[in-house]
Design a protein around this motif. Structure first.
Motif, PDB file in Angstrom:
ATOM      1  N   GLN A  23      20.773  72.485 112.810  1.00  0.00           N
ATOM      2  CA  GLN A  23      21.861  73.677 113.637  1.00  0.00           C
ATOM      3  C   GLN A  23      21.732  75.156 112.915  1.00  0.00           C
ATOM      4  OE1 GLN A  23      23.616  72.116 115.885  1.00  0.00           O
ATOM      5  NE2 GLN A  23      22.457  70.266 115.290  1.00  0.00           N
ATOM      6  N   GLY A  24      20.548  75.234 112.244  1.00  0.00           N
ATOM      7  CA  GLY A  24      20.746  76.660 111.806  1.00  0.00           C
ATOM      8  C   GLY A  24      21.236  77.210 110.558  1.00  0.00           C
ATOM      9  N   HIS A  25      21.741  76.194 109.821  1.00  0.00           N
ATOM     10  CA  HIS A  25      22.223  76.700 108.502  1.00  0.00           C
ATOM     11  C   HIS A  25      21.138  76.589 107.356  1.00  0.00           C
ATOM     12  CE1 HIS A  25      26.136  76.104 110.201  1.00  0.00           C
ATOM     13  NE2 HIS A  25      25.985  74.998 110.671  1.00  0.00           N
ATOM     14  N   GLU A  26      21.347  77.619 106.464  1.00  0.00           N
ATOM     15  CA  GLU A  26      20.503  77.556 105.264  1.00  0.00           C
ATOM     16  C   GLU A  26      20.969  76.327 104.405  1.00  0.00           C
ATOM     17  OE1 GLU A  26      19.191  81.007 101.921  1.00  0.00           O
ATOM     18  OE2 GLU A  26      20.057  81.506 103.801  1.00  0.00           O
ATOM     19  N   VAL A  27      20.003  75.586 103.850  1.00  0.00           N
ATOM     20  CA  VAL A  27      20.425  74.672 102.848  1.00  0.00           C
ATOM     21  C   VAL A  27      19.573  74.671 101.910  1.00  0.00           C
ATOM     22  CG1 VAL A  27      20.548  71.946 102.969  1.00  0.00           C
ATOM     23  CG2 VAL A  27      20.874  73.221 105.089  1.00  0.00           C
ATOM     24  N   ARG A  28      20.435  74.362 100.603  1.00  0.00           N
ATOM     25  CA  ARG A  28      19.596  73.821  99.263  1.00  0.00           C
ATOM     26  C   ARG A  28      20.085  72.621  98.937  1.00  0.00           C
ATOM     27  NH1 ARG A  28      19.843  79.239  95.186  1.00  0.00           N
ATOM     28  NH2 ARG A  28      18.424  80.685  96.293  1.00  0.00           N
ATOM     29  N   GLY A  29      19.062  71.943  98.537  1.00  0.00           N
ATOM     30  CA  GLY A  29      19.409  70.326  97.927  1.00  0.00           C
ATOM     31  C   GLY A  29      19.028  70.208  96.880  1.00  0.00           C
ATOM     32  N   LEU A  30      19.921  69.393  95.875  1.00  0.00           N
ATOM     33  CA  LEU A  30      19.814  69.063  94.597  1.00  0.00           C
ATOM     34  C   LEU A  30      18.671  67.826  94.771  1.00  0.00           C
ATOM     35  CD1 LEU A  30      20.477  69.521  91.749  1.00  0.00           C
ATOM     36  CD2 LEU A  30      22.180  67.833  92.015  1.00  0.00           C
ATOM     37  N   VAL A  31      17.756  67.831  93.871  1.00  0.00           N
ATOM     38  CA  VAL A  31      16.718  66.829  93.929  1.00  0.00           C
ATOM     39  C   VAL A  31      16.360  66.303  92.363  1.00  0.00           C
ATOM     40  CG1 VAL A  31      15.752  67.030  96.100  1.00  0.00           C
ATOM     41  CG2 VAL A  31      14.649  68.057  94.154  1.00  0.00           C
ATOM     42  N   ARG A  32      16.357  65.190  91.937  1.00  0.00           N
ATOM     43  CA  ARG A  32      15.974  64.825  90.465  1.00  0.00           C
ATOM     44  C   ARG A  32      14.228  64.774  90.429  1.00  0.00           C
ATOM     45  NH1 ARG A  32      19.076  59.523  88.694  1.00  0.00           N
ATOM     46  NH2 ARG A  32      18.313  58.795  90.656  1.00  0.00           N
ATOM     47  N   ARG A  33      13.502  64.428  91.255  1.00  0.00           N
ATOM     48  CA  ARG A  33      12.084  64.146  91.273  1.00  0.00           C
ATOM     49  C   ARG A  33      11.318  65.391  91.929  1.00  0.00           C
ATOM     50  NH1 ARG A  33      10.195  60.532  94.140  1.00  0.00           N
ATOM     51  NH2 ARG A  33      11.638  60.491  95.807  1.00  0.00           N
ATOM     52  N   ARG A  34      10.293  65.946  91.140  1.00  0.00           N
ATOM     53  CA  ARG A  34       9.590  66.760  91.530  1.00  0.00           C
ATOM     54  C   ARG A  34       8.717  66.057  92.781  1.00  0.00           C
ATOM     55  NH1 ARG A  34       8.819  71.085  88.379  1.00  0.00           N
ATOM     56  NH2 ARG A  34       9.471  70.807  86.489  1.00  0.00           N
ATOM     57  N   GLU A  35       8.498  64.845  93.198  1.00  0.00           N
ATOM     58  CA  GLU A  35       7.966  64.188  94.230  1.00  0.00           C
ATOM     59  C   GLU A  35       8.665  64.784  95.660  1.00  0.00           C
ATOM     60  OE1 GLU A  35       6.974  61.732  90.789  1.00  0.00           O
ATOM     61  OE2 GLU A  35       8.460  62.857  91.447  1.00  0.00           O
ATOM     62  N   SER A  36       9.967  65.063  95.301  1.00  0.00           N
ATOM     63  CA  SER A  36      10.569  65.533  96.475  1.00  0.00           C
ATOM     64  C   SER A  36      10.585  66.746  97.177  1.00  0.00           C
ATOM     65  CB  SER A  36      12.190  65.048  96.157  1.00  0.00           C
ATOM     66  OG  SER A  36      12.546  63.882  95.884  1.00  0.00           O
ATOM     67  N   VAL A  37       9.982  67.706  96.446  1.00  0.00           N
ATOM     68  CA  VAL A  37       9.895  69.168  96.524  1.00  0.00           C
ATOM     69  C   VAL A  37       9.210  69.432  97.796  1.00  0.00           C
ATOM     70  CG1 VAL A  37       8.922  71.508  95.904  1.00  0.00           C
ATOM     71  CG2 VAL A  37      10.163  69.921  94.088  1.00  0.00           C
ATOM     72  N   VAL A  38       8.069  68.738  98.237  1.00  0.00           N
ATOM     73  CA  VAL A  38       7.163  69.171  99.185  1.00  0.00           C
ATOM     74  C   VAL A  38       8.072  68.650 100.417  1.00  0.00           C
ATOM     75  CG1 VAL A  38       4.960  68.688 100.397  1.00  0.00           C
ATOM     76  CG2 VAL A  38       5.077  69.201  97.810  1.00  0.00           C
ATOM     77  N   SER A  39       8.513  67.273 100.534  1.00  0.00           N
ATOM     78  CA  SER A  39       9.214  66.963 101.734  1.00  0.00           C
ATOM     79  C   SER A  39      10.335  67.697 102.128  1.00  0.00           C
ATOM     80  CB  SER A  39       9.384  65.506 101.564  1.00  0.00           C
ATOM     81  OG  SER A  39      10.508  65.199 100.620  1.00  0.00           O
ATOM     82  N   HIS A  40      11.104  68.153 100.959  1.00  0.00           N
ATOM     83  CA  HIS A  40      12.108  68.965 101.281  1.00  0.00           C
ATOM     84  C   HIS A  40      11.825  70.433 102.190  1.00  0.00           C
ATOM     85  CE1 HIS A  40      14.405  66.090  99.116  1.00  0.00           C
ATOM     86  NE2 HIS A  40      15.505  66.995  99.325  1.00  0.00           N
ATOM     87  N   ARG A  41      10.641  71.012 101.464  1.00  0.00           N
ATOM     88  CA  ARG A  41      10.298  72.140 101.890  1.00  0.00           C
ATOM     89  C   ARG A  41       9.710  72.162 103.360  1.00  0.00           C
ATOM     90  NH1 ARG A  41       8.156  74.624  96.325  1.00  0.00           N
ATOM     91  NH2 ARG A  41       9.988  75.517  95.754  1.00  0.00           N
TER      92      ARG A  41
END
Length: 298
Positions: A23-41
């Motif tokens: 919807q065009g919002h700027e989102v930051r997400g809290l993640v515990r595992r480094r493995e999640s970084v790539v999929s989030h970006r």
């Protein structure tokens, strides 16, 4: 808007974050595992490594954004407390995620002439659900007395394909796993207990409406139907190619295998109506029902 979401590597939080980004919002997400970084970006979500116990980090992130959505845990008191303390007096919004087991009984698979609860009806709760309800009350009170805007969204049994990193819900995959082991869809006791339910895509629509227009301090059940657990087992059975065959799972055996979860989530009655979501926010869930979605493996 700038939005901070906890639990973005999980089913609900990840789906909410992806939808907000779409919807065009700027989102930051809290993640515990480094493995999640790539999929989030790759999904356009800026990951922040951390945990709910890092209350200082939660406060900094909440102050950076316009809206904070806590979708990581319904039961982490100190995370909710830290977010409220950080946002007090700012006029910014906090959306907290609860869960409809707060109105659950201890029927062990029986239908117990259970009450159907609207959003603000009083209810008696099991002792193990009391801490969750107290967090809900704390968040709502902050929206009245602490100079911030709050909402509590209370999902029921959520089903359907998630939009984020975690595509699967909680209950249905566990039922599928046990059903695969025994060759039939399983249910607790007589399977007569009833749960309200909601499709994940309809649920994330509700979060978006809350961000955009929710008045402060209201509580929102999220449901678009209900089903007896034996009928859920039939749908699971069809999804696995067992032709609708079902089998009872003794509640004590289920608890010995998986802890209290089967008794709380599969053996109880948890029946609610989303009166505030529909009446106040104009929420109109429209996705296929649980039986059709699960039977078709959607």
């Amino acid at each position: 808007m700038k939005v901070f979401v906890t639990g973005t590597s999980r089913y609900i939080g990840g789906s909410v974050a992806v939808n907000l980004r779409a919807q065009g919002h700027e989102v930051r997400g809290l993640v515990r595992r480094r493995e999640s970084v790539v999929s989030h970006r790759s999904a356009g979500i800026e990951p922040v490594l951390g945990a709910l116990d890092d209350t200082e980090l939660l406060g900094r992130l909440a102050n950076w954004v316009d809206v904070t959505i806590n979708a990581a845990s319904s039961d982490h008191f100190w995370a909710a407390h830290a977010l409220i303390e950080s946002l007090s007096g700012t006029g910014k919004m906090l959306i907290h995620t609860s869960g409809s087991s707060i109105v659950g009984d201890d029927a062990a698979g029986m239908y117990a002439e259970s009450t159907v609860y609207a959003d603000d009806m009083p209810f008696q709760m099991l002792l193990n659900r009391s801490p969750r309800n107290e967090i809900d009350r704390l968040v709502r009170a902050a929206g009245i007395f602490r100079g911030m805007r709050t909402a509590v969204i209370c999902p029921t049994m959520v089903y359907g394909q998630g939009l984020g990193e975690k595509a699967d819900s909680d209950e249905i995959p566990k039922l599928r796993k046990k059903s695969t082991e025994v060759g039939a869809g399983v249910y607790i006791g007589e399977g007569r207990s009833i749960w309200s339910n909601v499709h994940i895509a309809d649920l994330v629509d509700l979060y978006l409406l809350a961000v955009e227009r929710a008045p402060s301090a209201l509580f929102y059940f999220a449901e678009s139907g209900e089903l007896a657990m034996r009928d859920v087992a039939v749908a699971v059975s069809h999804s696995l190619g067992f032709g609708g065959k079902t089998q009872s799972w003794n509640v004590d055996d289920a608890v010995a295998e998986l802890g209290l979860w089967p008794r709380i989530a599969l053996g109880t009655n948890s029946r609610v109506r989303a009166t505030n979501a529909r009446g106040v926010l104009g929420w109109t869930p429209s996705r296929p029902d649980l039986a059709a979605t699960v039977s078709a493996n959607l």
